[in-house]
Design a protein around this motif. Structure first.
Motif, PDB file in Angstrom:
ATOM      1  N   GLY A 116      27.222  50.177  42.484  1.00  0.00           N
ATOM      2  CA  GLY A 116      26.185  51.157  42.749  1.00  0.00           C
ATOM      3  C   GLY A 116      25.410  50.752  43.991  1.00  0.00           C
ATOM      4  N   THR A 117      24.112  50.579  43.828  1.00  0.00           N
ATOM      5  CA  THR A 117      23.278  50.120  44.936  1.00  0.00           C
ATOM      6  C   THR A 117      22.795  48.689  44.716  1.00  0.00           C
ATOM      7  OG1 THR A 117      21.301  51.080  43.895  1.00  0.00           O
ATOM      8  CG2 THR A 117      22.509  52.461  45.483  1.00  0.00           C
ATOM      9  N   ASP A 118      23.405  48.001  43.777  1.00  0.00           N
ATOM     10  CA  ASP A 118      23.099  46.594  43.517  1.00  0.00           C
ATOM     11  C   ASP A 118      24.298  45.730  43.858  1.00  0.00           C
ATOM     12  OD1 ASP A 118      20.607  47.252  42.501  1.00  0.00           O
ATOM     13  OD2 ASP A 118      21.297  47.289  40.415  1.00  0.00           O
ATOM     14  N   VAL A 119      24.049  44.442  44.064  1.00  0.00           N
ATOM     15  CA  VAL A 119      25.145  43.485  44.141  1.00  0.00           C
ATOM     16  C   VAL A 119      25.193  42.704  42.831  1.00  0.00           C
ATOM     17  CG1 VAL A 119      25.231  43.205  46.635  1.00  0.00           C
ATOM     18  CG2 VAL A 119      23.632  41.827  45.321  1.00  0.00           C
ATOM     19  N   VAL A 120      26.402  42.350  42.420  1.00  0.00           N
ATOM     20  CA  VAL A 120      26.615  41.506  41.248  1.00  0.00           C
ATOM     21  C   VAL A 120      27.227  40.200  41.747  1.00  0.00           C
ATOM     22  CG1 VAL A 120      27.812  41.244  39.046  1.00  0.00           C
ATOM     23  CG2 VAL A 120      26.981  43.498  39.752  1.00  0.00           C
ATOM     24  N   TYR A 121      26.625  39.081  41.374  1.00  0.00           N
ATOM     25  CA  TYR A 121      27.102  37.782  41.825  1.00  0.00           C
ATOM     26  C   TYR A 121      28.179  37.276  40.863  1.00  0.00           C
ATOM     27  CZ  TYR A 121      23.112  37.807  44.950  1.00  0.00           C
ATOM     28  OH  TYR A 121      22.214  38.140  45.929  1.00  0.00           O
ATOM     29  N   LEU A 122      29.415  37.197  41.377  1.00  0.00           N
ATOM     30  CA  LEU A 122      30.534  36.745  40.550  1.00  0.00           C
ATOM     31  C   LEU A 122      30.591  35.234  40.448  1.00  0.00           C
ATOM     32  CD1 LEU A 122      33.415  39.134  41.682  1.00  0.00           C
ATOM     33  CD2 LEU A 122      31.645  39.486  39.933  1.00  0.00           C
TER      34      LEU A 122
END
Length: 270
Positions: A116-122
């Protein structure tokens, strides 16, 4: 004389009210919400909401930037094990390259994707220069004020437009909140394949990020190198970051069984 009927007393316990506040964040949990809006959503007085938010902040459940609040480390950590299958495969395939980046820089490095408009830290590996950071494995952050987020939004026009149509909260004095300035920033990112976070999500933190391209020529993930202001110069890591991300892009293409489609990210001097 007609007497006004007193408002019914709120019989909820303090815990119930705090839970109502946390639920009131809804889809804005990682973007940020003002205290007046949270109070309205939770059916609380502004003074009660403010008092409860202060307690939640002291316990790491929320964090504050200016007049807005977002979910904090404690709440994000509770959901840090949740990831979809695609994110899991991406993490497994690209973590060896993240380890290469760490070995070459000895700084804190991140692997992230856009949701979406967020980042997810893998994934995240901690460097020798310790610095307070809002990022955590499985956690999320607004894309517009992070280096990894900018480099991914630069190639996602729909996501970028959604960000610029929404309220861009200033998490620090240097956060870019003007849509036109942000549009110009993304244009610069596309021309260099590098994005910078200069104390935009947290005062005292600098970061540089580069994209990892998929077979279709669009980024599937991004990596970054970050460190404390005054001790870490993000520009100094641009060349090595490009090289590692270029190698990771070739690996993604090989896994997909397709030829690497672009030389845009070929190693070059910063």
């Amino acid at each position: 004389m007609t007497r006004s009927t007193p408002a019914p007393r709120d019989e909820r316990t303090a815990v119930d009210k705090a839970m109502s506040l946390l639920n009131a964040f809804g889809n804005d949990a990682f973007v940020g919400v003002g205290v007046s809006e949270l109070a309205r959503r939770a059916s609380l007085s502004k003074s009660t909401a403010f008092r409860l938010l202060a307690t939640l902040q002291n316990n790491g459940a929320v964090e504050r930037a200016g007049n807005a609040y977002r979910l904090g480390k404690m709440i994000q950590d509770l959901g840090s094990t949740q990831e979809d299958a695609l994110q899991g495969r991406m993490r497994d395939a690209l973590t060896p390259f993240l380890a290469d980046l760490y070995e070459l820089t000895k700084q804190t490095v991140h692997l992230a994707v856009l949701q979406g408009t967020d980042v997810v830290y893998l994934n995240k590996l901690y460097g020798h220069l310790q610095v307070r950071s809002p990022s955590r494995i499985g956690g999320r952050a607004p894309a517009y004020c992070t280096a990894v987020g900018k480099v991914l939004l630069a190639y996602d026009s729909d996501g970028a437009e959604q960000v610029m149509r929404s309220e861009m909260l200033a998490w620090t004095p240097t956060t870019i909140t003007d849509p036109e300035k942000f549009r110009a920033e993304l244009q610069e990112v596309r021309s260099t394949n590098l994005a910078y976070d200069r104390e935009e999500i947290l005062t005292g933190l600098n970061c540089v990020a580069a994209p990892i391209f998929g077979p279709n020529g669009k980024p599937v993930a991004a990596m970054s190198v970050s460190g404390p202001v005054g001790k870490f110069m993000p520009e100094s890591q641009a060349t090595v970051l490009r090289k590692v991300c270029y190698a990771a892009s070739r690996a993604v293409a090989a896994i997909s069984g397709q030829q690497h489609p672009t030389k845009r990210q070929a190693p070059k001097s910063a």
